[in-house]
Structures are given as structure tokens and as C-alpha cells.
Design an enzyme around this catalytic site. Sequence first.
Site, short mmCIF file in Angstrom:
data_model
loop_
_atom_site.label_atom_id
_atom_site.label_comp_id
_atom_site.label_asym_id
_atom_site.label_seq_id
_atom_site.Cartn_x
_atom_site.Cartn_y
_atom_site.Cartn_z
CB CYS A 1 8.75 1.70 0.99
SG CYS A 1 9.42 2.64 2.37
CG HIS A 2 11.62 4.24 -3.41
ND1 HIS A 2 12.98 4.08 -3.34
CD2 HIS A 2 11.14 3.22 -4.15
CE1 HIS A 2 13.32 2.99 -4.03
NE2 HIS A 2 12.22 2.46 -4.52
CB CYS A 3 9.42 8.51 1.46
SG CYS A 3 11.04 8.67 2.25
CB ALA A 4 5.82 5.81 -1.75
#
Length: 143
Positions: free
Chosen positions: A98-101
Site C-alpha cells: 500500500c506504500h503508506c497510501a
Amino acid sequence: LRLLLGLALHPDGYEYFGSERALAPDDIASAMTRISSHTRQLVDYALDRLGCLPGVTIYGPRWAERRASLVAFNVSGWSPFDIAAALNAFGVESRAGCHCATLAHHYLELDPAASCRLSFYLYNTMDEVEFAANALARIIARR
């Protein structure tokens, strides 16, 4: 910062790294401009190359100047984790998640709530972008 400045402005020497020389504000601004320009070119090329591949969905703005130095994408019929593993097997470092998203991935209704990501920086080259795009094309073609 000294190493970054040296790599951006004088890649063949060590003008700042390992020295006591004061960091000049103009040199810092120049280095950041060069890094930004270089990564923008890499991302622009990656957007063009990946965007032409069948089944690839790229997330975010379509213009390199409006995005960070990364390209998040998915491939229809593939888990982003499987794409990342396949790219890594080709020698292309990529990441899936999720790459911090997390909220953005949920908003896009992705299942799983994840994407594959290629990131670029001053040490990357156009040849490496081409290599990554060709690797992804080969992975997609195998299925």
C-alpha cells in the site's frame, strides 16, 4: 547531504564529501534542480513505456512534473505482489503493497489494496528504466 550534493554536481569527484567546505546555498539549489530534472525524465520515460504495455494501469498523474519520482501500477490478472516478485527475479527492484497510501488504494477499490511500484532517483539511468519496462513486458507476455 554532502554526498548527495557531490553526486548531483560533481559525480566524478568529491568536492563536498569528506571536506569541511561550507555548503553553498546556490550549490544546494542547483543540485536539487538537477536531481529533480533527472528523475522527471526517468519517470516520464517510465510512464510512456509502462503505459504502452497491455493490461497495465498506472496510478497518479500522467505527467511526470506532477508526480513524485515513482510509478505505481498494477497489471490486469496479476497480484501486485506476484508482479513485484517476477520483476525482482529479473533483477528489477520493485515493491508491492500500500506504500503508506492505504486509503488511496481502498478509494481505487483495488483488491488486494496494493500496487506495484518502481522508484527512481539520481543514480538511476534511462537504460535501467528500459530494462524494467522490457522485463515487465516479458512477464506479461508469459501469461
